[in-house]
Design a protein around this motif. Structure first.
Motif, PDB file in Angstrom:
ATOM      1  N   THR A  15      -8.769 -29.913  12.452  1.00  0.00           N
ATOM      2  CA  THR A  15      -7.363 -29.525  12.725  1.00  0.00           C
ATOM      3  C   THR A  15      -7.047 -29.450  14.320  1.00  0.00           C
ATOM      4  OG1 THR A  15      -8.339 -27.206  13.220  1.00  0.00           O
ATOM      5  CG2 THR A  15      -7.523 -27.867  10.846  1.00  0.00           C
ATOM      6  N   ALA A  52     -12.615 -33.082   0.386  1.00  0.00           N
ATOM      7  CA  ALA A  52     -11.795 -33.740  -0.478  1.00  0.00           C
ATOM      8  C   ALA A  52     -10.529 -33.630   0.115  1.00  0.00           C
ATOM      9  CB  ALA A  52     -11.658 -32.868  -1.965  1.00  0.00           C
ATOM     10  N   VAL A 133     -13.899 -23.114  25.771  1.00  0.00           N
ATOM     11  CA  VAL A 133     -13.006 -21.909  25.964  1.00  0.00           C
ATOM     12  C   VAL A 133     -13.981 -20.746  26.156  1.00  0.00           C
ATOM     13  CG1 VAL A 133     -11.350 -20.291  25.339  1.00  0.00           C
ATOM     14  CG2 VAL A 133     -10.845 -22.952  25.206  1.00  0.00           C
ATOM     15  N   ASP A 286      -9.523 -22.904  10.265  1.00  0.00           N
ATOM     16  CA  ASP A 286     -10.600 -21.840   9.999  1.00  0.00           C
ATOM     17  C   ASP A 286     -10.611 -20.750  10.880  1.00  0.00           C
ATOM     18  OD1 ASP A 286     -11.459 -23.390   7.762  1.00  0.00           O
ATOM     19  OD2 ASP A 286     -13.545 -23.482   8.397  1.00  0.00           O
ATOM     20  N   LEU A 299      -9.890 -27.323   4.452  1.00  0.00           N
ATOM     21  CA  LEU A 299      -9.414 -28.211   5.587  1.00  0.00           C
ATOM     22  C   LEU A 299      -7.775 -28.416   5.297  1.00  0.00           C
ATOM     23  CD1 LEU A 299      -9.487 -29.929   8.046  1.00  0.00           C
ATOM     24  CD2 LEU A 299     -10.227 -31.653   6.694  1.00  0.00           C
ATOM     25  N   ASN A 300      -7.510 -28.878   3.902  1.00  0.00           N
ATOM     26  CA  ASN A 300      -6.324 -29.090   3.543  1.00  0.00           C
ATOM     27  C   ASN A 300      -5.266 -28.219   3.955  1.00  0.00           C
ATOM     28  OD1 ASN A 300      -6.395 -31.647   2.081  1.00  0.00           O
ATOM     29  ND2 ASN A 300      -7.849 -30.214   0.650  1.00  0.00           N
TER      30      ASN A 300
HETATM   31  C1  LIG Z   1     -19.486 -26.765   1.617  1.00  0.00           C
HETATM   32  C2  LIG Z   1     -18.210 -26.479   1.665  1.00  0.00           C
HETATM   33  C3  LIG Z   1     -17.438 -27.613   1.412  1.00  0.00           C
HETATM   34  C4  LIG Z   1     -16.003 -27.747   1.761  1.00  0.00           C
HETATM   35  N1  LIG Z   1     -15.148 -28.780   1.194  1.00  0.00           N
HETATM   36  C5  LIG Z   1     -14.139 -28.921   1.615  1.00  0.00           C
HETATM   37  C6  LIG Z   1     -13.144 -29.617   0.635  1.00  0.00           C
HETATM   38  O1  LIG Z   1     -13.716 -30.552   0.056  1.00  0.00           O
HETATM   39  N2  LIG Z   1     -12.046 -30.067   1.415  1.00  0.00           N
HETATM   40  C7  LIG Z   1     -11.498 -29.114   2.193  1.00  0.00           C
HETATM   41  O2  LIG Z   1     -10.116 -29.397   2.450  1.00  0.00           O
HETATM   42  N3  LIG Z   1     -12.182 -28.232   2.622  1.00  0.00           N
HETATM   43  C8  LIG Z   1     -13.563 -28.103   2.474  1.00  0.00           C
HETATM   44  N4  LIG Z   1     -14.011 -27.188   3.091  1.00  0.00           N
HETATM   45  C9  LIG Z   1     -13.608 -26.439   4.446  1.00  0.00           C
HETATM   46  C10 LIG Z   1     -13.543 -27.311   5.637  1.00  0.00           C
HETATM   47  O3  LIG Z   1     -14.850 -27.791   5.903  1.00  0.00           O
HETATM   48  C11 LIG Z   1     -13.021 -26.387   6.713  1.00  0.00           C
HETATM   49  O4  LIG Z   1     -11.994 -25.684   6.379  1.00  0.00           O
HETATM   50  C12 LIG Z   1     -12.690 -27.126   7.837  1.00  0.00           C
HETATM   51  O5  LIG Z   1     -13.624 -28.034   8.422  1.00  0.00           O
HETATM   52  C13 LIG Z   1     -12.157 -26.366   8.966  1.00  0.00           C
HETATM   53  O6  LIG Z   1     -11.731 -27.285  10.212  1.00  0.00           O
HETATM   54  P1  LIG Z   1     -11.405 -26.583  11.771  1.00  0.00           P
HETATM   55  O7  LIG Z   1     -10.802 -27.701  12.249  1.00  0.00           O
HETATM   56  O8  LIG Z   1     -10.175 -25.565  11.201  1.00  0.00           O
HETATM   57  O9  LIG Z   1     -12.622 -25.831  12.122  1.00  0.00           O
HETATM   58  P2  LIG Z   1     -14.253 -26.321  12.567  1.00  0.00           P
HETATM   59  O10 LIG Z   1     -14.394 -27.559  11.758  1.00  0.00           O
HETATM   60  O11 LIG Z   1     -15.022 -24.918  12.416  1.00  0.00           O
HETATM   61  O12 LIG Z   1     -13.851 -26.954  14.044  1.00  0.00           O
HETATM   62  C14 LIG Z   1     -13.748 -25.992  15.177  1.00  0.00           C
HETATM   63  C15 LIG Z   1     -14.025 -26.887  16.327  1.00  0.00           C
HETATM   64  O13 LIG Z   1     -13.801 -25.948  17.515  1.00  0.00           O
HETATM   65  C16 LIG Z   1     -15.121 -25.884  18.340  1.00  0.00           C
HETATM   66  N5  LIG Z   1     -15.088 -24.735  19.010  1.00  0.00           N
HETATM   67  C17 LIG Z   1     -15.517 -23.789  18.836  1.00  0.00           C
HETATM   68  N6  LIG Z   1     -15.425 -22.784  19.785  1.00  0.00           N
HETATM   69  C18 LIG Z   1     -15.037 -23.396  20.791  1.00  0.00           C
HETATM   70  C19 LIG Z   1     -14.644 -22.959  22.070  1.00  0.00           C
HETATM   71  N7  LIG Z   1     -15.019 -21.615  22.491  1.00  0.00           N
HETATM   72  N8  LIG Z   1     -13.855 -23.998  22.907  1.00  0.00           N
HETATM   73  C20 LIG Z   1     -13.853 -25.095  22.626  1.00  0.00           C
HETATM   74  N9  LIG Z   1     -14.202 -25.562  21.321  1.00  0.00           N
HETATM   75  C21 LIG Z   1     -14.753 -24.712  20.422  1.00  0.00           C
HETATM   76  C22 LIG Z   1     -16.205 -26.135  17.419  1.00  0.00           C
HETATM   77  O14 LIG Z   1     -17.212 -26.864  18.156  1.00  0.00           O
HETATM   78  C23 LIG Z   1     -15.495 -27.291  16.142  1.00  0.00           C
HETATM   79  O15 LIG Z   1     -15.440 -28.426  16.800  1.00  0.00           O
HETATM   80  C24 LIG Z   1     -15.343 -27.024   2.897  1.00  0.00           C
HETATM   81  C25 LIG Z   1     -16.545 -25.758   3.471  1.00  0.00           C
HETATM   82  C26 LIG Z   1     -17.612 -25.733   3.017  1.00  0.00           C
HETATM   83  C27 LIG Z   1     -18.535 -24.658   3.647  1.00  0.00           C
END
Ligand SMILES: Cc1cc2nc3c(=O)[nH]c(=O)nc-3n(C[C@H](O)[C@H](O)[C@H](O)COP(=O)(O)OP(=O)(O)OC[C@H]3O[C@@H](n4cnc5c(N)ncnc54)[C@H](O)[C@@H]3O)c2cc1C
Length: 415
Positions: A15, A52, A133, A286, A299-300
Motif C-alpha cells: 500500500t 489473491a 519513522v 493494515d 490487501l485488496n
Molecule cells: C495468511 C495471510 C494471507 C493473506 N492473504 C491475502 C490475500 O490473499 N489477499 C489479500 O488481499 N490480502 C491477504 N492478506 C492480507 C495482506 O497480507 C495485508 O493486508 C497486506 O499485506 C497489508 O499491506 P500494507 O502495505 O498495508 O502493510 P504491510 O505489508 O504490513 O507493510 C507495512 C510496511 O511498513 C513498514 N514499516 C513499519 N513500521 C515502519 C516505520 N516506523 N517507518 C517506516 N516503515 C515502517 C514495514 O516494514 C512494511 O514494509 C493475507 C494475510 C495473511 C496473514
C-alpha cells in the motif's frame, strides 16, 4: 531543518509503494520513508507469501504503473470458485457470467508485486528516505521524526506502516484489536489432479482451508486457518504426516498431495482504527484495518483505500490542499467499506465454526439455495472480484479501459 513534500508516505509494503506511485504520477512531490528492502523480482520456487488479487485491485496497480511489470509467468489465475462446508452437504460453485472477460483474480507472490511497484517507481521522481519513522513531530500532524533524528514534513502524511503502525499510535488513534486465537498455516503443494484454475475453500469447524491455484497446473498455495492447538500440531508434523492431514481435511478434492514446501504460520486477528484521519495524517491498509484472510481481501481493501484517498484529495494545488472535507470524505467512505468487509469475514468465520445441528442444517440449506439462485451467485462472484461496493473511479471496470485493457492471463501450465 525539515525537508518538505506534498505527500510523505511511511512504509514500503504494497500500500505504501502504491501510494507513492499513484501520487507521483499525479504530479505530487512525494517522499517515501522506508528501510532499505529487497526490490528484486522473485526467482526459483514460488515463495510462500502469495496474495489473491482482484481485478479491481489490478486496475489500481495498473494506474500506479505497476501491474504491467508483474511477472505473469509466476502468477496463478482463477476463473471460478468453489466453497463447501465440512459440517453439512452445502456446496457452492460460481464463475463470472459470460459478459465478463478475464479471470476472477490472480494469485501473486508478495515479492512479485513489490518488484513491479519498484520498477514503476524507478521511472518516477520519488525521493526515497532509507529510514524508519520514529514518531510524529511534537505538536504537528504531518511532520515526522526519523530514527536518526532527521525531520520531514508533508502537506499530506500517509501512514502505510502496517498493523503495528507507529504513526497511528503517535497520533493517539485507538486500535480495536481482537485476536482470533487462530494461526494461518501457509505452504505450497503439488497435487495429483490439476486445479483447473479454480480457487477452492473448505470450511472446517476448526477454520477454513483454501487451495489457491498457482501457475503450475498442479500446484496450489494453501492457507489453513485453524485454532492455535491444531496449528501447533500441524507445524510439528513431518512432511508426510502433514500431507496426509491436509489431504484428509480437503477431502482429497485434488487427489493425493504429492509434495509440500516448508510451512509458515501467521497469527490471525481482526482490528480497526477508530479514526482514519488525524489532521493531515491518513491511515491506509493494515494500519487502518485487519481482516481474517478467509476471503483474501486484506490487501485488496488497502489498495482501494489508496485509490479512494487519491480520488478524494484530487490534484495537488497551491493553497489549502488537501482540504479537510476531502479527508473526512475519505474517512467515512473507507471506514464503512472496511466495516462491511469485517462483518462478512468475521460472520463467515463464526458461522462455519458452529457445530450445532440446526445451524449446520441452515448452512447447508443456505448454500444450496444460493447455488440455485443465479442472481445470488452473480452477486457473490462480483463481490469476490471486488467489482461490487462503492469503488474508487480507477478501480472500476469501465474506467480501466483507458489504463489497461484486460490484464494478461497467467500461465496455469505445468513446465
Ligand atoms: C495468511 C495471510 C494471507 C493473506 N492473504 C491475502 C490475500 O490473499 N489477499 C489479500 O488481499 N490480502 C491477504 N492478506 C492480507 C495482506 O497480507 C495485508 O493486508 C497486506 O499485506 C497489508 O499491506 P500494507 O502495505 O498495508 O502493510 P504491510 O505489508 O504490513 O507493510 C507495512 C510496511 O511498513 C513498514 N514499516 C513499519 N513500521 C515502519 C516505520 N516506523 N517507518 C517506516 N516503515 C515502517 C514495514 O516494514 C512494511 O514494509 C493475507 C494475510 C495473511 C496473514
Amino acid at each position: 531543518m525539515s525537508e518538505h513534500f506534498d505527500v510523505l508516505v511511511a512504509g514500503a509494503g504494497i500500500t505504501g509503494l502504491t501510494s507513492a506511485a499513484l501520487f507521483a504520477r499525479a504530479g505530487a512531490r512525494v517522499g517515501l520513508v522506508a528501510a532499505l528492502s529487497d526490490s528484486e523480482p522473485p526467482q526459483g520456487d514460488i515463495a510462500l507469501r502469495t496474495l489473491a488479487i482482484t481485478p479491481a485491485s489490478a486496475r489500481v496497480l495498473a494506474a500506479a504503473g505497476a501491474w504491467q511489470h508483474v511477472d505473469m509467468a509466476r502468477a496463478g489465475t482463477f476463473t471460478a470458485m468453489e466453497v463447501w462446508d465440512a459440517g453439512s452437504a452445502g456446496r457452492l460453485a460460481f464463475a463470472p457470467d459470460a459478459l465478463h472477460s478475464g479471470p476472477m483474480g490472480w494469485i501473486v507472490e508478495y515479492q512479485n508485486l513489490v518488484a513491479a511497484l519498484h520498477r514503476a517507481l524507478a521511472r518516477l521522481p520519488v525521493t526515497r528516505i532509507a529510514h524508519q519513522v520514529h514518531t510524529l513531530e511534537r505538536g504537528a500532524d504531518a511532520a515526522v521524526v526519523l530514527d536518526d533524528g532527521g525531520r520531514l514534513d508533508g502537506r499530506l502524511l500517509i501512514a502505510a506502516d502496517g498493523a503495528d503502525s507507529r504513526l497511528r499510535t503517535a497520533a493517539g488513534i485507538t486500535w480495536e484489536h481482537h485476536a482470533y486465537g487462530q494461526r494461518a498455516i501457509v505452504a505450497n503443494v503439488v497435487t495429483r489432479e490439476a486445479h483447473g484454475a479454480v480457487a477452492r475453500q473448505r470450511f472446517l469447524p476448526s477454520g477454513p482451508l483454501a487451495f489457491l491455484p498457482l501457475a503450475d497446473a498442479h500446484a496450489c498455495s494453501i492457507v489453513w486457518s485453524c485454532n492455535d492447538e491444531l496449528a501447533t500440531a500441524l507445524e510439528q508434523m513431518d512432511d508426510t504426516a502433514f500431507a496426509a492431514a491436509l489431504g484428509e481435511a480437503f477431502e482429497h478434492r485434488l487427489g493425493t498431495i504429492e509434495t509440500v514446501s516448508p510451512r509458515a504460520a501467521f497469527p490471525l486477528a481482526r482490528a480497526h482504527a477508530e479514526r482514519l484521519v488525524a489532521g493531515r495524517l491518513v491511515l491506509v491498509g493494515d494500519s487502518a484495518h485487519l481482516v481474517h484472510p478467509l476471503a483474501g481481501q486484506g490487501l485488496n481493501l488497502g489498495l482501494l483505500d489508496v485509490a479512494a484517498l487519491a480520488e478524494c484529495v484530487g490534484e495537488v494545488t497551491p493553497g489549502r490542499w488537501p482540504h479537510p472535507a476531502a479527508l473526512r470524505r475519505y474517512e467515512r467512505w473507507r471506514k464503512s467499506e472496511a466495516l462491511a468487509m469485517t462483518l462478512v469475514t468475521d460472520g463467515l468465520e463464526r458461522l462455519f465454526a458452529r457445530e450445532e445441528r440446526p445451524l449446520r442444517w441452515l448452512r447447508g440449506a443456505g448454500l444450496a439455495l444460493t447455488a440455485r439462485l443465479p442472481a445470488a451467485a452473480t452477486w457473490l462472484c462480483e463481490r469476490a472480484m471486488g467489482e461490487r461496493g462503492d469503488l474508487p473511479r480507477i478501480a472500476r471496470r469501465d474506467a480501466a479501459a483507458a489504463l489497461v485493457s484486460d490484464p494478461p492471463l497467467g500461465q496455469n501450465s505445468r513446465p
